[in-house]
Structure formats: structure tokens, C-alpha cells
Design a protein around this motif. Structure first.
Motif, short mmCIF file in Angstrom:
data_model
loop_
_atom_site.label_atom_id
_atom_site.label_comp_id
_atom_site.label_asym_id
_atom_site.label_seq_id
_atom_site.Cartn_x
_atom_site.Cartn_y
_atom_site.Cartn_z
N UNK A 194 0.84 -1.20 0.00
CA UNK A 194 0.00 0.00 0.00
C UNK A 194 0.88 1.24 0.00
N UNK A 195 0.76 2.04 -1.07
CA UNK A 195 1.54 3.26 -1.19
C UNK A 195 0.62 4.43 -1.47
N UNK A 196 1.08 5.61 -1.16
CA UNK A 196 0.36 6.83 -1.50
C UNK A 196 1.36 7.94 -1.78
N UNK A 201 -2.14 12.96 -1.37
CA UNK A 201 -2.63 13.35 -0.04
C UNK A 201 -3.06 14.81 -0.06
N UNK A 202 -2.27 15.64 -0.71
CA UNK A 202 -2.60 17.06 -0.83
C UNK A 202 -3.92 17.24 -1.57
N UNK A 203 -4.09 16.51 -2.67
CA UNK A 203 -5.35 16.60 -3.43
C UNK A 203 -6.54 16.14 -2.59
N UNK A 204 -6.32 15.07 -1.81
CA UNK A 204 -7.41 14.57 -0.95
C UNK A 204 -7.77 15.59 0.11
N UNK A 218 -9.65 5.28 3.64
CA UNK A 218 -8.35 4.75 3.28
C UNK A 218 -7.83 5.54 2.09
N UNK A 219 -6.60 6.00 2.17
CA UNK A 219 -6.03 6.81 1.11
C UNK A 219 -4.82 6.08 0.54
N UNK A 220 -5.05 5.43 -0.61
CA UNK A 220 -4.03 4.57 -1.22
C UNK A 220 -4.05 4.75 -2.72
#
Length: 254
Positions: A194-196, A201-204, A218-220
Motif C-alpha cells: 500500500x503506497x500513496x 494526499x494534498x489533493x485529498x 483509506x487513502x491509497x
């Protein structure tokens, strides 16, 4: 909108820079005076926050609309569970207490970790999957989430992002895997990882603001990566780079 980012490290500073470009007024915090100049380039105001007790937090929350919480222990090595608890759980408890005095704050966004799920042995996971931390560190991260979610109300949206392993500028995958050179890892390398990317993350974070998200996400990355495949691709890239260097060197020979 006024926003304060508590914890302006690798992720927090990128969020600060992006939100400021969107026109928001950003206050960034750091634990070290040496980083003030750096943070003043990405935020409207930068302050040193040595302590995260309730009284200190109350001094930095007036006039804020949003809190972005992105914590990390201040150490260059693996930290023990006591420091983890001090960094995450104590800060969360004190922040929840401080927020009670500031009804003007409408959203709290916190970057957690998929480590709360523990070892899934290759099983698919979703936000509805049960948490099963593999160690005390993971337990503390989950307890921190629960404390922050307890502050949710009709007036305060609490959004938790459970992140995969973070990579991005100056933290490229090739550098991370290079550190493992000469070591033997458990397993076959065929399990999914699992990578991000930091920019995702900034866009999320922007999406969370725009839609007033609340709850756990979950942010992946959408793509599926196996360690074996990632390393194989990297080795192929290294080979191609060396072949190009050799060809260039040969062409330059008199």
C-alpha cells in the motif's frame, strides 16, 4: 478560510503550500525554531509549538476554521511506544479538550495510517474491515483516531485519512528500496503493498475541505504494487541508465 496545520513536516508543509495557493490563510506549526524561515515560504504565519497541552493549543486556535493534524515523532530513528503515545494520543486528547472552546472550528482533518489494520496476510481491506493492530504503535494510532472521532458533532466534521506508505519528491521509491540493498526480506515479494504519493494526499485534503468530508477514508494508490515487481522495474531502470551512461562515455572517447 483560516486554517492551522499542526505538524508541518513532509505532508503538512505541502498541504500548507497548496491551501495557501487556493487563497486560504494558513498558520503552520513546527517544533523547531530552525524551520520557521522555511515554513514562512509556504504559510502566512509560522509558529513554534513546543508543547501540545490543552492550554497551549488554546492559544493557537482562535480565529481558525479548520485544523489539519499531521503528526510525527521528533526523532531520526525508530521510536518506542511511549514517545508514540506522547506524540499522537496525548496530543489528540488535549486537542479535543481545546476544541470545546472554539465552536468556530468547523472541520478537523487527521492523517492516520493503514497500520491500524495490522497484518492482513494479503486480504483485501476497506474502511469497514476490522482493525487489528500488530503492535502497540498501531494500537496507539487507532486509539488516537477514536479520540478525535469522539469530537465529531453536527458543527464539527472530523475526517480521518488512513495513509499507505508515503513517497514523493525527495522520497522516491528508488531511494527507499536502495536502503534495503543487501538485506533479505520475509516472504516471496508477491504480496500487495500500500503506497500513496504525497501529492495525492494534498489533493485529498482539498477534496475534504470542498466537500466537508467526515469519517474514515483509506487513502491509497489505485494501482496494485508487489515488492517483487517494484524492485524488478527499478533494476531494469538502473540497467537502462547504466547502458545509456556507457554509450555516452563510448561516444565521448577521442
Amino acid at each position: 478560510m483560516n486554517a492551522i496545520i499542526i505538524g508541518c513536516g513532509y505532508v503538512g508543509s505541502a498541504v500548507a503550500q497548496h491551501w495557501r495557493k487556493l487563497g486560504h490563510l494558513i498558520t503552520a506549526t513546527t517544533t523547531t525554531q530552525d524551520r520557521i524561515g522555511e515554513l514562512q515560504k509556504v504559510a502566512n504565519e509560522a509558529i513554534v509549538l513546543k508543547r501540545c497541552d490543552e492550554e497551549t493549543l488554546q492559544t493557537i486556535l482562535p480565529n481558525q476554521d479548520v485544523v489539519f493534524l499531521s503528526l510525527a515523532p521528533t526523532a531520526n530513528h525508530q521510536v518506542d511506544s511511549d514517545m508514540y503515545e506522547e506524540t499522537y494520543l496525548h496530543t489528540a486528547n488535549n486537542l479535543v479538550l481545546a476544541l470545546k472552546h472554539f465552536p468556530n472550528i468547523k472541520q478537523l482533518i487527521y492523517t492516520s495510517s493503514c497500520a491500524v489494520y495490522g497484518n492482513s496476510n494479503g486480504a483485501w481491506l476497506s474502511e469497514l474491515s476490522p482493525v487489528a493492530p500488530a503492535n502497540r504503535h498501531g494500537e496507539i494510532l487507532h486509539e488516537t483516531e477514536q479520540v478525535l472521532l469522539s469530537a465529531s458533532s453536527q458543527d464539527l466534521k472530523v475526517c480521518i485519512f488512513r495513509l499507505g506508505a508515503i513517497y514523493g519528491p525527495e522520497r522516491e521509491l528508488k531511494k527507499r528500496f536502495t536502503k534495503l540493498a543487501g538485506t533479505t526480506r520475509p516472504g516471496t515479494g508477491n504480496h500487495f503493498t500500500s503506497w500513496i504519493h504525497r501529492d495525492d494526499i494534498v489533493s485529498a485534503s482539498e477534496l475534504a475541505l470542498a466537500r466537508q468530508l467526515q469519517g474514515v477514508y483509506n487513502l491509497l494508490e489505485f494501482r496494485l504494487n508487489r515488492p517483487k515487481s517494484v524492485i524488478a522495474v527499478r533494476l531494469a531502470n538502473v540497467y537502462q541508465e547504466r547502458q545509456r551512461d556507457l554509450a555516452t562515455s563510448y561516444q565521448l572517447q577521442p
